[in-house]
Structure formats: C-alpha cells, structure tokens
Design an enzyme around this catalytic site. Structure first.
Site, PDB file in Angstrom:
ATOM      1  N   TYR A  48       0.833  -1.218   0.000  1.00 23.12           N
ATOM      2  CA  TYR A  48       0.000   0.000   0.000  1.00 23.12           C
ATOM      3  C   TYR A  48       0.865   1.265   0.000  1.00 23.12           C
ATOM      4  O   TYR A  48       0.366   2.355  -0.260  1.00 23.12           O
ATOM      5  CB  TYR A  48      -0.943   0.055   1.215  1.00 23.12           C
ATOM      6  CG  TYR A  48      -1.928  -1.092   1.328  1.00 23.12           C
ATOM      7  CD1 TYR A  48      -2.117  -1.988   0.286  1.00 23.12           C
ATOM      8  CD2 TYR A  48      -2.682  -1.282   2.483  1.00 23.12           C
ATOM      9  CE1 TYR A  48      -3.006  -3.051   0.394  1.00 23.12           C
ATOM     10  CE2 TYR A  48      -3.579  -2.332   2.596  1.00 23.12           C
ATOM     11  CZ  TYR A  48      -3.731  -3.215   1.557  1.00 23.12           C
ATOM     12  OH  TYR A  48      -4.611  -4.251   1.677  1.00 23.12           O
ATOM     13  N   LEU A 183     -17.405  -3.974   2.042  1.00 20.95           N
ATOM     14  CA  LEU A 183     -18.454  -3.109   1.469  1.00 20.95           C
ATOM     15  C   LEU A 183     -18.315  -3.064  -0.056  1.00 20.95           C
ATOM     16  O   LEU A 183     -18.780  -2.129  -0.713  1.00 20.95           O
ATOM     17  CB  LEU A 183     -18.360  -1.698   2.065  1.00 20.95           C
ATOM     18  CG  LEU A 183     -18.606  -1.624   3.584  1.00 20.95           C
ATOM     19  CD1 LEU A 183     -18.316  -0.224   4.119  1.00 20.95           C
ATOM     20  CD2 LEU A 183     -20.041  -2.037   3.929  1.00 20.95           C
ATOM     21  N   SER A 227     -12.603   3.738   5.556  1.00 21.76           N
ATOM     22  CA  SER A 227     -13.246   5.007   5.241  1.00 21.76           C
ATOM     23  C   SER A 227     -12.336   6.154   5.651  1.00 21.76           C
ATOM     24  O   SER A 227     -11.568   6.025   6.603  1.00 21.76           O
ATOM     25  CB  SER A 227     -14.583   5.141   5.970  1.00 21.76           C
ATOM     26  OG  SER A 227     -15.123   6.403   5.640  1.00 21.76           O
TER      27      SER A 227
HETATM   28  P1  NAD Z   1     -14.286  -1.621   1.505  1.00 24.22           P
HETATM   29  O1  NAD Z   1     -15.201  -2.729   1.163  1.00 24.22           O
HETATM   30  O2  NAD Z   1     -13.909  -1.380   2.910  1.00 24.22           O
HETATM   31  O3  NAD Z   1     -14.937  -0.326   0.866  1.00 24.22           O
HETATM   32  C1  NAD Z   1     -14.408   0.936   0.992  1.00 24.22           C
HETATM   33  C2  NAD Z   1     -15.383   1.889   0.311  1.00 24.22           C
HETATM   34  O4  NAD Z   1     -16.610   1.937   1.038  1.00 24.22           O
HETATM   35  C3  NAD Z   1     -14.841   3.295   0.274  1.00 24.22           C
HETATM   36  O5  NAD Z   1     -15.185   3.856  -0.964  1.00 24.22           O
HETATM   37  C4  NAD Z   1     -15.586   4.004   1.419  1.00 24.22           C
HETATM   38  O6  NAD Z   1     -15.732   5.362   1.214  1.00 24.22           O
HETATM   39  C5  NAD Z   1     -16.916   3.284   1.389  1.00 24.22           C
HETATM   40  N1  NAD Z   1     -17.573   3.268   2.720  1.00 24.22           N
HETATM   41  C6  NAD Z   1     -16.989   2.998   3.911  1.00 24.22           C
HETATM   42  N2  NAD Z   1     -17.900   3.063   4.897  1.00 24.22           N
HETATM   43  C7  NAD Z   1     -19.092   3.382   4.324  1.00 24.22           C
HETATM   44  C8  NAD Z   1     -20.388   3.580   4.829  1.00 24.22           C
HETATM   45  N3  NAD Z   1     -20.657   3.454   6.129  1.00 24.22           N
HETATM   46  N4  NAD Z   1     -21.373   3.892   3.934  1.00 24.22           N
HETATM   47  C9  NAD Z   1     -21.128   4.011   2.611  1.00 24.22           C
HETATM   48  N5  NAD Z   1     -19.897   3.830   2.067  1.00 24.22           N
HETATM   49  C10 NAD Z   1     -18.879   3.501   2.920  1.00 24.22           C
HETATM   50  O7  NAD Z   1     -12.979  -1.824   0.568  1.00 24.22           O
HETATM   51  P2  NAD Z   1     -11.435  -1.976   0.795  1.00 24.22           P
HETATM   52  O8  NAD Z   1     -10.856  -0.746   1.358  1.00 24.22           O
HETATM   53  O9  NAD Z   1     -10.856  -2.475  -0.459  1.00 24.22           O
HETATM   54  O10 NAD Z   1     -11.313  -3.164   1.854  1.00 24.22           O
HETATM   55  C11 NAD Z   1     -11.115  -2.960   3.222  1.00 24.22           C
HETATM   56  C12 NAD Z   1      -9.682  -3.196   3.625  1.00 24.22           C
HETATM   57  O11 NAD Z   1      -9.281  -4.538   3.331  1.00 24.22           O
HETATM   58  C13 NAD Z   1      -8.658  -2.359   2.822  1.00 24.22           C
HETATM   59  O12 NAD Z   1      -8.679  -1.014   3.163  1.00 24.22           O
HETATM   60  C14 NAD Z   1      -7.393  -3.119   3.106  1.00 24.22           C
HETATM   61  O13 NAD Z   1      -6.911  -2.801   4.398  1.00 24.22           O
HETATM   62  C15 NAD Z   1      -7.886  -4.559   3.023  1.00 24.22           C
HETATM   63  N6  NAD Z   1      -7.702  -5.153   1.664  1.00 24.22           N
HETATM   64  C16 NAD Z   1      -6.888  -6.228   1.540  1.00 24.22           C
HETATM   65  C17 NAD Z   1      -6.664  -6.816   0.299  1.00 24.22           C
HETATM   66  C18 NAD Z   1      -5.763  -8.002   0.187  1.00 24.22           C
HETATM   67  O14 NAD Z   1      -5.396  -8.397  -0.929  1.00 24.22           O
HETATM   68  N7  NAD Z   1      -5.400  -8.612   1.292  1.00 24.22           N
HETATM   69  C19 NAD Z   1      -7.285  -6.309  -0.851  1.00 24.22           C
HETATM   70  C20 NAD Z   1      -8.136  -5.210  -0.694  1.00 24.22           C
HETATM   71  C21 NAD Z   1      -8.342  -4.666   0.559  1.00 24.22           C
END
Ligand code: NAD
Length: 277
Positions: A48, A183, A227
């Site tokens: 990241y 999400l 978020s």
């Molecule tokens: P997520 O599913 O957490 O979605 C994030 C999105 O949802 C953002 O656009 C945010 O603004 C929105 N959001 C957050 N809270 C909300 C709410 N209450 N209402 C409406 N919209 C909302 O996606 P992500 O960030 O990809 O996944 C979470 C975490 O998982 C990442 O930040 C990372 O730490 C991890 N991750 C790991 C891998 C991996 O390969 N291991 C891949 C992707 C993500």
C-alpha cells in the site's frame, strides 16, 4: 470491542480499520481519527506504500501500543527478503513488534517466506502469522509442509462473495477468516440498495452499510472496512451493536453470487496481471 481468538492466546478485534488506497496526510489523519473513534485493529501492507503514514496516525493518536492490533502484509516481490521487509515495516510503523504479518498473495517463494515468518514469530517480533488470498488447496499444501498453521486468511468477503465453501475449509483447517472489501470496495453499489438489505436497515434503524458489516461479524468473520470520513468510521464501528435473527441472516445468505470482484489467485488471468504489479 468483541474479539476472536486466532491462535493460542492471541485475541484479535472482530472489527478493524482498512487503509488500502490511503496515502500521506490523508492516511495519517484517517488512522488517527479511526483510533480516536475506537478502532483498535489497523490493517496495512507493504504494497500500500502507506506504512509510514499509518505510523504517523498511530503516533498522533497517543494510544498505547499494547492497546492496538497492528497487521501488515509482505508483498510477494519481497518473499526472498522477508526479514528486512518486516524490519522496514516495523521502522515505518514506529513499533518494535507486529501483532500479525500476512503473506499478501500465494505467488513467488511462498515457502521460503513462510519459514522466515515462522522464525520472526519464534523470536517474538511477530505475534501471529497468516496469509491472504489463499484458496483452500494452497492452504492445505502450506499447512502440510510447515510448522505453523496460518492464524488468518484475509480474503475478499462480502454479501455478493460470501466464501461459504472456502470458509468451511478454513474452519476445518483452523484458519480464521478475515474479510477484505466487506463493502464491495465502493465498486458494487448495488449491495447497498438490495431490497433485502434496505428492508433490514429499516427494521433495525441501521444503515445498509451496517447491515452488510453485521452480516459478516455475526458469523465471526473479522472485518476491516475502510473510510476516510469520520461519520462512516463511527457508523461502521456501531454496526457491532445489534443482531440479525436467523430468518434475517438467511435472507442475506441467499444473495451470494460466489464471485469475487478482485479475483481468485487460481485464475491465470489474475496471476498474469499480478505479475505486472
Ligand atoms: P471496503 O469494502 O472497505 O470499501 C471501501 C469503500 O466503502 C470506500 O469507498 C468508502 O468510502 C466506502 N464506505 C466505507 N464506509 C461506508 C459507509 N458506512 N457507507 C457508505 N460507504 C462507505 O474496501 P477496501 O478498502 O478495499 O477493503 C477494506 C480493507 O481490506 C482495505 O482497506 C485493506 O486494508 C484490506 N484489503 C486487503 C486486500 C488483500 O489483498 N489482502 C485487498 C483489498 C483490501
């Protein structure tokens, strides 16, 4: 915050904070705000490029290190120098131990990397070790030929990609599931407006996001929504404080599309694409 036991004597918060695609000042501020809101698990990764900013956010919050559960991941390009990569993560995050380190993808020298993580675990530098994006076949193989079973497998898990089969295998193998993109990463807005989701939101006086998150945590799946908005951070954290009944859970279980958005590590298209990272 509710916790789950992921390895002998290691408890991890059920709900944490993701930091993917957060950089610099925005990342440091979001991490500080998340900790102040009450998050205790922070998830980052070498890939990241934000470990330093995460470290700044932690320092700014003033929280005691022992109250945090810090997770980072080693990128597969670094599997032949895991020790120096973990040392660099420690440095950037401003800590002398990590609660958990994951191998980010099952590519490259996974076995060499895992054995180095086992050593770091034995030395107490890393309290728990785990993997990410591992399908059950890779998990079985890794477990069979190594000493430590991964504490966690962090994989895309959400309403449209529930991982029922994968989680059955993980349970059998003693590997705890951790949901990323809970999400839908902002790319699957349809999740938020499914009639079953909006109906439950209305019944419980919750938001669709809270229904989507509680659906996972109620199944004891560690969940790490991201978020940068304090209102969403609080909303997501508050999702832990209500319960869906069996019929309500069933209505959501029926919405599984069984297909990850990010992809499976067993898909040659994805592997070929990953080789450009
Ligand atoms: P997520 O599913 O957490 O979605 C994030 C999105 O949802 C953002 O656009 C945010 O603004 C929105 N959001 C957050 N809270 C909300 C709410 N209450 N209402 C409406 N919209 C909302 O996606 P992500 O960030 O990809 O996944 C979470 C975490 O998982 C990442 O930040 C990372 O730490 C991890 N991750 C790991 C891998 C991996 O390969 N291991 C891949 C992707 C993500």
């Amino acid at each position: 915050m509710q916790k789950i036991e992921i390895a002998d004597g290691i408890e991890m918060p059920l709900l944490g904070f993701g930091t993917y695609q957060m950089m610099g000042v925005e990342c440091a501020q979001a991490v500080n705000e998340a900790i102040c809101a009450g998050y205790r698990l922070i998830d980052t990764a070498e890939a990241y490029g934000n470990e330093e900013a995460v470290g700044e956010g932690i320092a700014k919050s003033g929280i005691s290190r022992n109250d945090l559960f810090l997770v980072t991941k080693v990128n597969f390009r670094s599997y032949d120098h895991v020790r120096s990569t973990v040392e660099s993560s420690l440095d950037k995050l401003g800590t002398n131990y990590l609660d958990m380190v994951l191998l980010h993808w099952p590519f490259g020298d996974v076995y060499g990397a895992w054995r180095e993580l086992e050593k770091l675990h034995a030395e107490g530098v890393v309290r728990a070790i785990g993997v990410s994006n591992f399908d059950p076949d890779r998990l079985i193989d890794l477990i069979e030929f190594n000493r430590i079973t991964p504490a966690v497998n962090q994989i895309e898990t959400n309403l449209f990609c529930q991982r029922v089969d994968e989680r059955k295998w993980m349970q059998k193998l003693g590997v705890a599931p951790m949901a990323y993109a809970p999400l839908g990463q902002g790319n699957r807005p349809e999740m938020f407006v499914m009639p079953q989701v909006t109906a439950l939101a209305e019944t419980h006086g919750m938001t669709p996001a809270q229904i989507l998150l509680r659906f996972l945590t109620q199944q004891d799946i560690a969940t790490i929504p991201k978020s940068t908005h304090v209102a969403h951070m609080n909303e997501n954290l508050d999702s832990i404080d209500f319960d869906l009944d069996d019929a309500e859970m069933k209505s959501l279980l029926a919405l599984d599309r069984v297909q990850p958005n990010i992809g499976r590590a067993s898909d040659p298209e994805l592997v070929q694409f990953a080789m450009t990272w």
